[in-house]
Structures are given as structure tokens and as C-alpha cells.
Scaffold this active site. Structure first.
Site, short mmCIF file in Angstrom:
data_model
loop_
_atom_site.label_atom_id
_atom_site.label_comp_id
_atom_site.label_asym_id
_atom_site.label_seq_id
_atom_site.Cartn_x
_atom_site.Cartn_y
_atom_site.Cartn_z
N ASP A 1 0.98 -1.37 0.44
CA ASP A 1 -0.34 0.40 -0.33
C ASP A 1 0.33 1.21 -0.04
OD1 ASP A 1 -1.96 1.91 0.56
OD2 ASP A 1 -2.17 1.48 2.46
N ASP B 1 -4.23 3.21 2.60
CA ASP B 1 -5.66 3.87 3.12
C ASP B 1 -5.94 2.23 3.35
OD1 ASP B 1 -5.38 2.02 0.75
OD2 ASP B 1 -6.95 3.10 -0.85
N ASP C 1 -2.06 -1.37 -4.30
CA ASP C 1 -1.99 -0.30 -5.07
C ASP C 1 -1.00 -0.56 -5.95
OD1 ASP C 1 -0.51 1.49 -4.11
OD2 ASP C 1 -1.99 2.46 -2.73
N ASP D 1 -6.03 -10.60 -15.42
CA ASP D 1 -6.39 -11.50 -15.26
C ASP D 1 -8.02 -10.53 -16.78
OD1 ASP D 1 -8.43 -12.93 -13.74
OD2 ASP D 1 -6.76 -12.67 -12.65
N ASP E 1 -10.53 -15.47 -17.07
CA ASP E 1 -11.48 -16.37 -15.70
C ASP E 1 -12.44 -16.89 -16.06
OD1 ASP E 1 -11.53 -15.82 -12.87
OD2 ASP E 1 -13.22 -14.97 -13.11
N GLU F 1 -8.42 -20.36 -16.95
CA GLU F 1 -8.66 -20.94 -16.18
C GLU F 1 -9.39 -22.17 -16.17
OE1 GLU F 1 -10.87 -19.62 -13.38
OE2 GLU F 1 -10.13 -19.76 -11.57
N HIS G 1 -4.35 -17.39 -5.29
CA HIS G 1 -5.51 -16.20 -4.62
C HIS G 1 -6.68 -17.08 -4.21
CE1 HIS G 1 -7.01 -16.15 -8.12
NE2 HIS G 1 -7.68 -15.77 -8.26
N ASP G 2 -7.05 -18.24 -4.58
CA ASP G 2 -8.56 -19.05 -4.77
C ASP G 2 -7.92 -20.32 -3.65
OD1 ASP G 2 -10.06 -17.47 -6.04
OD2 ASP G 2 -9.66 -18.87 -7.65
C1 NOJ Z 1 -12.30 -17.87 -10.19
C2 NOJ Z 1 -11.57 -16.73 -9.74
O1 NOJ Z 1 -9.93 -17.33 -9.70
C3 NOJ Z 1 -12.34 -16.66 -8.34
O2 NOJ Z 1 -11.26 -15.28 -7.43
C4 NOJ Z 1 -13.22 -15.79 -8.86
O3 NOJ Z 1 -13.59 -15.46 -7.12
C5 NOJ Z 1 -13.96 -16.65 -9.46
N1 NOJ Z 1 -13.03 -17.08 -10.99
C6 NOJ Z 1 -15.42 -15.47 -9.83
O4 NOJ Z 1 -14.69 -14.71 -10.41
#
Ligand code: NOJ
Length: 570
Positions: free
Chosen positions: A46, A50, A54, A123, A225, A279, A345-346
Site C-alpha cells: 500500500d 488506505d 495499490d 486477468d 477467468d 482457468e 488467490h483461491d
Molecule cells: C475464479 C477466480 O480465480 C476467483 O477468485 C473468482 O472469485 C471467480 N473466478 C469469479 O470470478
């Protein structure tokens, strides 16, 4: 095969940017040798206090990124968004999210990366948009609005639409009733992420224009995505009872998906020197090949989930792990190309799911897993913070979670009178927010991520696990990662060499060779906290140790806990 050769010849003689994309030879385009570093912009750095990472923050750390040796950065979405799903709900595809900065910041970031020889992959979130996108605001305003068919609507006078499962909806119902026009709209993700109607050519044209906008700016790739869900059978037939939730089987790879990808390739991708990664990879190897085999002119790289799906709360079996990664490797031995990753990130943190985040083994197991990623065939995707061995956040209270998926599932269970205790236990292990906590730069307050209050809690272990501390320690995860990266860059065998699994049935050790021309590399990995002996039949006395995750090497085939060793064989 003939088709494949013809496609390659066309590329070679055309002199188009796509031909330029084949730098390194038609079978060795740059993206195969790329080492991708994934940055979750919200949590990296950051710059304005905030509490939200960023673009200026990323710019301030470009030299750090360069020092890793990685050759490409994948940025999670940075477009304008109301942030229902942290940017995966885009309200303007041609603008930068206010929290993240401005288009000038973006241009400076792209330039800063390129000056350092690092490519940028963006993305592309076009299975759905935000419900705050002007297209959707128009679409929902009237049945005869020109944007109506940009989304999927079901008029309520036709009764309730056939059930569709939503991954993030509080009721898991993908149809949301909208009284304004007495109709339901479709959303596979949250209510604020209505699915775009890919069957509408006008919508497709808009998306290709957006892609050209970014490609013209000079970006180097797109990560598509959730795209495997984009095409739909718009008659919305009922799914067999009991199978409505079988998401990948019934919702992925439907309709004219391949037609749309071929069109996208023709209209955009092949005109630029950009890579593309899907993806997900459908339901079978055939699906995956259909997405990425070069002669089909669709996408470049598959990104299958089988690997990251392996760990469960009660552990996982290395035999299963080996089987999955070996199977995917063999399926892509001839055609197509794979991504190799253990986190994104998932997912929760790699070391907490696949390794051992106990202080005694965190560093060793994290380095061992990094060794795996960097010595497999395919393009490695490495998630920010894993180079430090960052761990799960240990969030206990639902109030500490920020992710729409976790919060809505909690509400869903709570509303249906279910016990949420088990859910909280599984969230602590596997929720996505575990992997989204701020990057741990140093031991100053908030890990040096922000001077304000971070949008999500910083992992309290930042006092000991942070980049500044690791920078000065030659044996740190960070410096080990750098050595791994340069080893991969110096040895094309690690990118292109044939992979052969050894000692398949060993439940504790993973051993494999990589072979290219007359060169052979052996990789030995102990996945346990006890000594392990891989039975490879290879004598190590003449082997040259290239890298080991212990400060001293012992050059024997008995591996110490979580030991990783890479040998060049005579
Ligand atoms: C896959 C992404 O990796 C995930 O983070 C997102 O929540 C879903 N697609 C919906 O876009």
C-alpha cells in the site's frame, strides 16, 4: 498432425506479431520458459495508507520483483469494481479501480516491468461482469433495452427457470429475481456478478475490443477467468436430478465455447505477442487439449485444478499427489502445455496445505515445495509470499474473513440451521483469505505493508517471517527461491526435458528425472518430517549436486525431513 504442421508453417512465414511470439522457435515460445509470479494487488504493498495495496505500491517494489528472477507477473484484476469479489466483478473494463490508482499508474507499472525485462499478464474476467457495469444497468432497465441480451434473462411469466447452482450465492441459486422487469438473471458466482451472454455476437465484439485496448497498451498476456463456463445452452434444460450441483460436469465446456475461443484467437490473440491461459481445464484431458493444442488456435496453456484440489483437512497422500502430477504431465507430453502451481488467490497458503507450517519444518517444507514447482515440466506460477514461506492466517472469527465466498457460505449454513463450527474449522485450513493476507515486508507495524489499517489482518507471524529478515539470511526461503529460479533459467532441461517418475509406490519420497538431449537431472523430494529413502536405482556418487534445501549436503539417498535435492547425472 498435418494441421499442426500447417499452423506452425503459417506462423513462421506470416511475419505477424504472432510469428514474433514464437521467439525461441515454434515449439519454444517465451511463455513456455516463463516463470510467472502472481500478485494479489490488494495485498502486496500500500502506497497511500488506505490499507489497500495499490499500483504505486507494486511500482515501489519492482526491484524486489526483479531480484526474484521471475520473468512475468500475473496481476489479479485491477479494473474498476465495487469489489463484491475483490475485483472479479468488473464495472469498467477500461479503467483502473480507484483503490488501486489511475491509468497513469498502470502505464508506469507496465513500463517499469518491461524496463526490467518482466512481462505482464492481466486477468480477463468476462464470464460475468459486475451488476454495476453500465451494460447490466442498461440490461436490467427494460426488456427491450439494446443491452438486454448482454446477459441471461428468464421471464417470470414462464415460471421458475430450471435450477442452476451458484457458487457464491447465499442460497446457491444462480437465478436472481429482479422485479423491475419481472425476470430472473443468471449468476454462477455472486448476485453482483451476472453472467455475460456469450451467445450474443455484439457482446463478444465488445470483449474483443477490450482485449485489443489492453494488448495495444503492450501487455503480454491474458488469464481467462472462469472462461470454461462462459458458453451456455440458452434453452436452459433441466439437469438430471441430484446432479444439478456437479459444477464442472454440467456447467463447463458447454455450447460453442471452442467456437468463441477460435474467434477470440482470430480477432485478437494471434495478432499480438500475447500468451493466454485458461482457468480450469474442463472435465477430461480431451477438454484440456481442445483448449490449448497449438493446431486448434485457441489458448496456449491449461491450468488444471486437480493438483490444488488434493489437500484436505485431514491431510493427503503423496501417492495421490504423484499420480495426479504424473498423469497431467504424460497427457501433455506431445501436444499442449501446462501450468504448474500449488497455490493461488483461491487457495490457502501452499506451505500450510501441502507442507508443514510448524516452525520446525516450515522453511524446509516450503523450500521443498518450491523445488517441486520449479523442476516440473510446464510453466510455473508462483504465488506472492510463498517465496517467504508465508503461512495460513489463523483467522478464527467470521468477522475477520472478507471473502464473499466464505461469508456467504457461512450465512447459508447459518440460515439453514446448520452447525457452523465445522465450517469455521475448514475455513481456517482452506479459506481463500488465508492466501490473501498482506505481504510481509519487514517487522515494522503491519509488516511494512501499510501505514494505515490493512483491509484484512496481517498474519501475526510477520515479526519473524518477513522479506527484510530473509534478505540477509543466505539460507532463507527467499534466497533459496532465487537460486531455484536461476537454476531453471540456466537449464532449459527443467522446462522442456522429459519427466520420468521413479519409485512410484514410495509413499514418502517423490523422485523423478528430467531428460533432454544427453543431459539428465534427478530430483529427490521428501514430503515427510522423517527420513525417507527413495529407491531410484541411481548411484549418487558421480552425480553433481545442483541444489539442496539444507545448508549442508550429505549426498546420500537417505533424505532428511522435507529434504529436496537436485542432481545432475553423469
Ligand atoms: C475464479 C477466480 O480465480 C476467483 O477468485 C473468482 O472469485 C471467480 N473466478 C469469479 O470470478
Amino acid at each position: 498432425m498435418l494441421l499442426r504442421i500447417a499452423a506452425i508453417l503459417t506462423l513462421l512465414v506470416s511475419g505477424t506479431p504472432a510469428a514474433h511470439a514464437q521467439k525461441g522457435g515454434p515449439d519454444r515460445p517465451w511463455w513456455k520458459s516463463a516463470i510467472v509470479y502472481q500478485i494479489y494487488p490488494r495485498s502486496f504493498k500500500d502506497s497511500d495508507g488506505d490499507g489497500i495495496g495499490d499500483l504505486k505500491g507494486i511500482i515501489s517494489r519492482l526491484d524486489y520483483i526483479k531480484s526474484l528472477g521471475v520473468t512475468a507477473v500475473w496481476l489479479n484484476p485491477i479494473y474498476s469494481s465495487p469489489n463484491d469479489d475483490n475485483g472479479y466483478d468488473v464495472s469498467d473494463y477500461r479503467n483502473i479501480m480507484k483503490d488501486f490508482g489511475s491509468m497513469e499508474d498502470f502505464d508506469a507499472l507496465l513500463k517499469g516491468l518491461h524496463t526490467r525485462g518482466i512481462k505482464l499478464v492481466m486477468d480477463l474476467v468476462v464470464n460475468h461482469s459486475s451488476d454495476e457495469h453500465v451494460w447490466f444497468r442498461q440490461s436490467r432497465s427494460a426488456r427491450n433495452n439494446p443491452y438486454r441480451n448482454y446477459y441471461h434473462w428468464w421471464n417470470a411469466e414462464n415460471g421458475r427457470p430450471p435450477y442452476r447452482y451458484s457458487l457464491f450465492d447465499i442460497n446457491h441459486d444462480a437465478w436472481m429475481y429482479d422485479s423491475l422487469t419481472n425476470a430472473y438473471y443468471l449468476h454462477y458466482f455472486s448476485r453482483k456478478q451476472p453472467d455475460l451472454n456469450w451467445e450474443n455476437p455484439q457482446l463478444r465484439k465488445e470483449v474483443y475490443d477490450i482485449m485489443r485496448f489492453w494488448a495495444d497498451k503492450g501487455i503480454d498476456g491474458f488469464r481467462l477467468d472462469a472462461f470454461q463456463f462462459a458458453a451456455k445452452d440458452t434453452t436452459f434444460p433441466a439437469f438430471p436430478k441430484g446432479f444439478e450441483k456437479n459444477f464442472t460436469l454440467f456447467y463447463a465446456m458447454q455450447g460453442n465455447l471452442h467456437g468463441y475461443l477460435q474467434e477470440m484467437n482470430r480477432d485478437v490473440l494471434r495478432k499480438y505477442d500475447v500468451m493466454s491461459v485458461a482457468e480450469g481445464a474442463g472435465n477430461s484431458f480431451e477438454d484440456a487439449h481442445n483448449l490449448v493444442d497449438a493446431d486448434r488456435m485457441e489458448l496456449n496453456m491449461a491450468y488444471p485444478f486437480d493438483g490444488v484440489d488434493i489437500p484436505k483437512l485431514n491431510g493427503y497422500s503423496l501417492l495421490h499427489f504423484k499420480e495426479v502430477f504424473s498423469r497431467w504431465d504424460s497427457a501433455f507430453e506431445e501436444n499442449g502445455w501446462l501450468s504448474v502451481f500449488l497455490a493461488n488467490h483461491d487457495q490457502a497458503r501452499m506451505v500450510s496445505r501441502f507442507g508443514n507450517d510448524h516452525p520446525a519444518f516450515r522453511q524446509l517444507s516450503s523450500k521443498m515445495l518450491s523445488t517441486f514447482i520449479m523442476t516440473m515440466r510446464g510453466t510455473p506460477y508462483y504465488y506472492y509470499g510463498d517465496e517467504l514461506g508465508m503461512t495460513n492466517a489463523g483467522l478464527d472469527k467470521i468477522e475477520d474473513y472478507k471473502d464473499v465466498a466464505t461469508l456467504n457460505e457461512y450465512r447459508h449454513l447459518h440460515n439453514s440451521g446448520k452447525d457452523v463450527k465445522e465450517f469455521m474449522k475448514s475455513a481456517r485450513f482452506g479459506a481463500r483469505d488465508n492466501g490473501r493476507t498482506p505481504f510481509q515486508w519487514d517487522a515494522t507495524p503491519q509488516a511494512g505493508f501499510t501505514s494505515g489499517t490493512p483491509w484484512i489482518k496481517v498474519n501475526p507471524n510477520y515479526i519473524t517471517i518477513n522479506a527484510a529478515a530473509q534478505e540477509n539470511d543466505p539460507n532463507s526461503c527467499l534466497n533459496y527461491f532465487r537460486r531455484l529460479v536461476s537454476l531453471r533459467k540456466d537449464n532449459p532441461i527443467l522446462v522442456f526435458g522429459k519427466y520420468t517418475l521413479l519409485d512410484r509406490r514410495n509413499p514418502n519420497a517423490y523422485a523423478y528425472t528430467r531428460t533432454l538431449d544427453n543431459k539428465k537431472i534427478l530430483v529427490l523430494l521428501n514430503f515427510t518430517n522423517k527420513p525417507a529413502i527413495p529407491n531410484t536405482g541411481i548411484h549418487l556418487n558421480k552425480a553433481k549436486l545442483l541444489l539442496c534445501n539444507y545448508p549442508t549436503s550429505i549426498h546420500t539417498s537417505t533424505l532428511r525431513p522435507y529434504e529436496a535435492a537436485i542432481y545432475e547425472l553423469p
